[in-house]
Design a protein around this motif. Structure first.
Motif, PDB file in Angstrom:
ATOM      1  N   THR A  44       0.764  -1.221   0.131  1.00 14.20           N
ATOM      2  CA  THR A  44      -0.138   0.063  -0.119  1.00 14.20           C
ATOM      3  C   THR A  44       0.885   1.137   0.071  1.00 14.20           C
ATOM      4  O   THR A  44       0.574   2.283  -0.692  1.00 14.20           O
ATOM      5  N   GLU A  45       1.833   1.110   0.612  1.00 13.06           N
ATOM      6  CA  GLU A  45       2.951   2.193   0.567  1.00 13.06           C
ATOM      7  C   GLU A  45       3.551   2.438  -0.682  1.00 13.06           C
ATOM      8  O   GLU A  45       3.525   3.649  -0.942  1.00 13.06           O
ATOM      9  N   ALA A  46       4.013   1.563  -1.336  1.00 11.73           N
ATOM     10  CA  ALA A  46       4.374   1.743  -2.465  1.00 11.73           C
ATOM     11  C   ALA A  46       3.476   2.209  -3.583  1.00 11.73           C
ATOM     12  O   ALA A  46       3.741   3.150  -4.446  1.00 11.73           O
ATOM     13  N   ARG A  47       2.095   1.736  -3.504  1.00 14.67           N
ATOM     14  CA  ARG A  47       1.074   2.115  -4.426  1.00 14.67           C
ATOM     15  C   ARG A  47       0.860   3.512  -4.140  1.00 14.67           C
ATOM     16  O   ARG A  47       0.693   4.286  -4.961  1.00 14.67           O
ATOM     17  N   THR A  48       0.943   4.015  -2.944  1.00  8.89           N
ATOM     18  CA  THR A  48       0.469   5.452  -2.475  1.00  8.89           C
ATOM     19  C   THR A  48       1.632   6.358  -3.184  1.00  8.89           C
ATOM     20  O   THR A  48       1.463   7.368  -3.646  1.00  8.89           O
ATOM     21  N   ALA A  49       3.079   6.015  -2.920  1.00 10.14           N
ATOM     22  CA  ALA A  49       4.178   6.861  -3.310  1.00 10.14           C
ATOM     23  C   ALA A  49       4.192   6.828  -4.916  1.00 10.14           C
ATOM     24  O   ALA A  49       4.348   7.775  -5.683  1.00 10.14           O
ATOM     25  N   TYR A  50       3.517   5.786  -5.634  1.00  8.83           N
ATOM     26  CA  TYR A  50       3.587   5.604  -7.028  1.00  8.83           C
ATOM     27  C   TYR A  50       2.579   6.714  -7.619  1.00  8.83           C
ATOM     28  O   TYR A  50       2.786   7.359  -8.540  1.00  8.83           O
ATOM     29  N   ASP A  51       1.510   6.582  -7.015  1.00 10.64           N
ATOM     30  CA  ASP A  51       0.509   7.587  -7.210  1.00 10.64           C
ATOM     31  C   ASP A  51       0.688   8.998  -7.159  1.00 10.64           C
ATOM     32  O   ASP A  51       0.589   9.809  -8.032  1.00 10.64           O
ATOM     33  N   ALA A  52       1.577   9.282  -6.119  1.00  5.80           N
ATOM     34  CA  ALA A  52       2.087  10.411  -5.763  1.00  5.80           C
ATOM     35  C   ALA A  52       3.206  11.071  -6.803  1.00  5.80           C
ATOM     36  O   ALA A  52       3.041  12.276  -7.333  1.00  5.80           O
ATOM     37  N   HIS A  53       3.919  10.104  -7.169  1.00  2.00           N
ATOM     38  CA  HIS A  53       4.874  10.545  -8.492  1.00  2.00           C
ATOM     39  C   HIS A  53       4.266  10.865  -9.802  1.00  2.00           C
ATOM     40  O   HIS A  53       4.599  11.550 -10.419  1.00  2.00           O
ATOM     41  N   ARG A  54       3.033   9.842  -9.946  1.00  2.00           N
ATOM     42  CA  ARG A  54       2.433  10.206 -11.100  1.00  2.00           C
ATOM     43  C   ARG A  54       1.641  11.682 -11.035  1.00  2.00           C
ATOM     44  O   ARG A  54       1.683  12.268 -12.208  1.00  2.00           O
ATOM     45  N   ALA A  55       1.033  11.876  -9.873  1.00  2.00           N
ATOM     46  CA  ALA A  55       0.481  13.355  -9.798  1.00  2.00           C
ATOM     47  C   ALA A  55       1.631  14.465 -10.034  1.00  2.00           C
ATOM     48  O   ALA A  55       1.179  15.366 -10.927  1.00  2.00           O
ATOM     49  N   ARG A  56       2.579  14.350  -9.367  1.00  2.00           N
ATOM     50  CA  ARG A  56       3.357  15.291  -9.664  1.00  2.00           C
ATOM     51  C   ARG A  56       4.155  15.442 -11.132  1.00  2.00           C
ATOM     52  O   ARG A  56       4.373  16.517 -11.770  1.00  2.00           O
ATOM     53  N   ARG A  57       4.311  14.114 -11.730  1.00  2.00           N
ATOM     54  CA  ARG A  57       4.707  14.205 -13.172  1.00  2.00           C
ATOM     55  C   ARG A  57       3.629  15.236 -13.862  1.00  2.00           C
ATOM     56  O   ARG A  57       4.148  16.014 -14.824  1.00  2.00           O
ATOM     57  N   ASP A  58       2.344  14.665 -13.623  1.00  2.00           N
ATOM     58  CA  ASP A  58       1.389  15.372 -14.525  1.00  2.00           C
ATOM     59  C   ASP A  58       1.283  16.861 -14.389  1.00  2.00           C
ATOM     60  O   ASP A  58       1.261  17.558 -15.203  1.00  2.00           O
ATOM     61  N   ALA A  59       1.538  17.307 -13.137  1.00  2.00           N
ATOM     62  CA  ALA A  59       1.650  18.728 -12.733  1.00  2.00           C
ATOM     63  C   ALA A  59       2.895  19.275 -13.619  1.00  2.00           C
ATOM     64  O   ALA A  59       2.771  20.544 -13.977  1.00  2.00           O
ATOM     65  N   LEU A  60       3.921  18.470 -13.480  1.00  2.00           N
ATOM     66  CA  LEU A  60       5.175  19.184 -14.101  1.00  2.00           C
ATOM     67  C   LEU A  60       5.006  19.139 -15.729  1.00  2.00           C
ATOM     68  O   LEU A  60       5.380  20.192 -16.330  1.00  2.00           O
ATOM     69  N   VAL A  61       4.180  18.304 -16.279  1.00  2.00           N
ATOM     70  CA  VAL A  61       4.081  18.397 -17.650  1.00  2.00           C
ATOM     71  C   VAL A  61       3.196  19.865 -17.934  1.00  2.00           C
ATOM     72  O   VAL A  61       3.578  20.553 -18.930  1.00  2.00           O
ATOM     73  N   ARG A  62       2.153  19.918 -17.109  1.00  2.00           N
ATOM     74  CA  ARG A  62       1.475  21.477 -17.123  1.00  2.00           C
ATOM     75  C   ARG A  62       2.442  22.380 -16.760  1.00  2.00           C
ATOM     76  O   ARG A  62       2.342  23.620 -17.688  1.00  2.00           O
ATOM     77  N   ALA A  63       3.276  22.352 -15.970  1.00  2.00           N
ATOM     78  CA  ALA A  63       4.341  23.536 -15.839  1.00  2.00           C
ATOM     79  C   ALA A  63       5.232  23.769 -16.680  1.00  2.00           C
ATOM     80  O   ALA A  63       5.425  24.950 -17.070  1.00  2.00           O
ATOM     81  N   VAL A  64       5.656  22.752 -17.349  1.00  2.00           N
ATOM     82  CA  VAL A  64       6.563  23.016 -18.394  1.00  2.00           C
ATOM     83  C   VAL A  64       6.114  23.677 -19.667  1.00  2.00           C
ATOM     84  O   VAL A  64       6.604  24.444 -20.250  1.00  2.00           O
ATOM     85  N   LYS A  65       4.700  23.115 -20.030  1.00  2.00           N
ATOM     86  CA  LYS A  65       3.970  23.839 -21.125  1.00  2.00           C
ATOM     87  C   LYS A  65       3.579  25.086 -20.644  1.00  2.00           C
ATOM     88  O   LYS A  65       3.606  26.317 -21.692  1.00  2.00           O
ATOM     89  N   ASP A  66       3.221  25.651 -19.411  1.00  2.00           N
ATOM     90  CA  ASP A  66       3.005  26.925 -19.224  1.00  2.00           C
ATOM     91  C   ASP A  66       4.465  27.692 -19.249  1.00  2.00           C
ATOM     92  O   ASP A  66       4.111  28.928 -19.523  1.00  2.00           O
TER      93      ASP A  66
END
Length: 160
Positions: A44-66
């Motif tokens: 569960t801890e690994a899944r939570t971390a995986y999800d957090a990194h996916r969310a950060r990755r998606d936010a960074l995609v938007r930030a780079v585009k911005d």
């Protein structure tokens, strides 16, 4: 601030955003390995971390585009920093290493950015440092900084 200094600052920030995005791509890949080898007690801890990194990755995609950039794409695969056989202990060690590397890249983004971007990068660095401590049971005084000493923003992104 002169126009050239302003442009240089924006370029540094964009390079640091791209490096953070590349690190998040690597972390998402690395957590795929962790998830396949981690013991049930920490899944569960690994899944939570995986999800957090996916969310950060998606936010960074938007930030780079911005910021006017074209987001760096994920690689098809990443070299792991050490072999991760079918042992939960190696998976835990890999998770801690991933978090340490991500914290270091976010430290670069903190240095290269300002305002809301800097606050977000500092929060991401803190989250990675906390996850690293949870995985490894060890901490450092200044997460993301000791291992980054002497590196400049825009340095190559870590491998998974």
């Amino acid at each position: 601030m002169r126009v050239s200094e302003s442009r240089e600052a924006k370029d540094r920030e964009l390079r640091a955003l791209q490096a953070a995005l590349a690190a998040e791509h690597a972390a998402v890949y690395g957590y795929g390995v962790v998830g396949g080898r981690i013991g049930k007690d920490r899944r569960t801890e690994a899944r939570t971390a995986y999800d957090a990194h996916r969310a950060r990755r998606d936010a960074l995609v938007r930030a780079v585009k911005d910021a006017g950039g074209a987001p760096v794409a994920a690689a098809a695969g990443y070299a792991l920093p050490f072999p991760v056989p079918d042992a939960a202990a190696a998976a835990v060690r890999l998770a801690a290493e991933l978090e340490d590397r991500v914290a270091g890249v976010y430290a670069d983004l903190v240095r290269a950015s300002g305002g809301e971007q800097r606050r977000g990068a500092a929060e991401a660095m803190r989250e990675a440092a906390v996850r690293s401590v949870r995985w490894s049971g060890e901490s450092v005084a200044f997460p993301g900084l000791a291992e980054r000493g002497g590196t400049a923003s825009g340095s190559p992104a870590p491998t998974a």
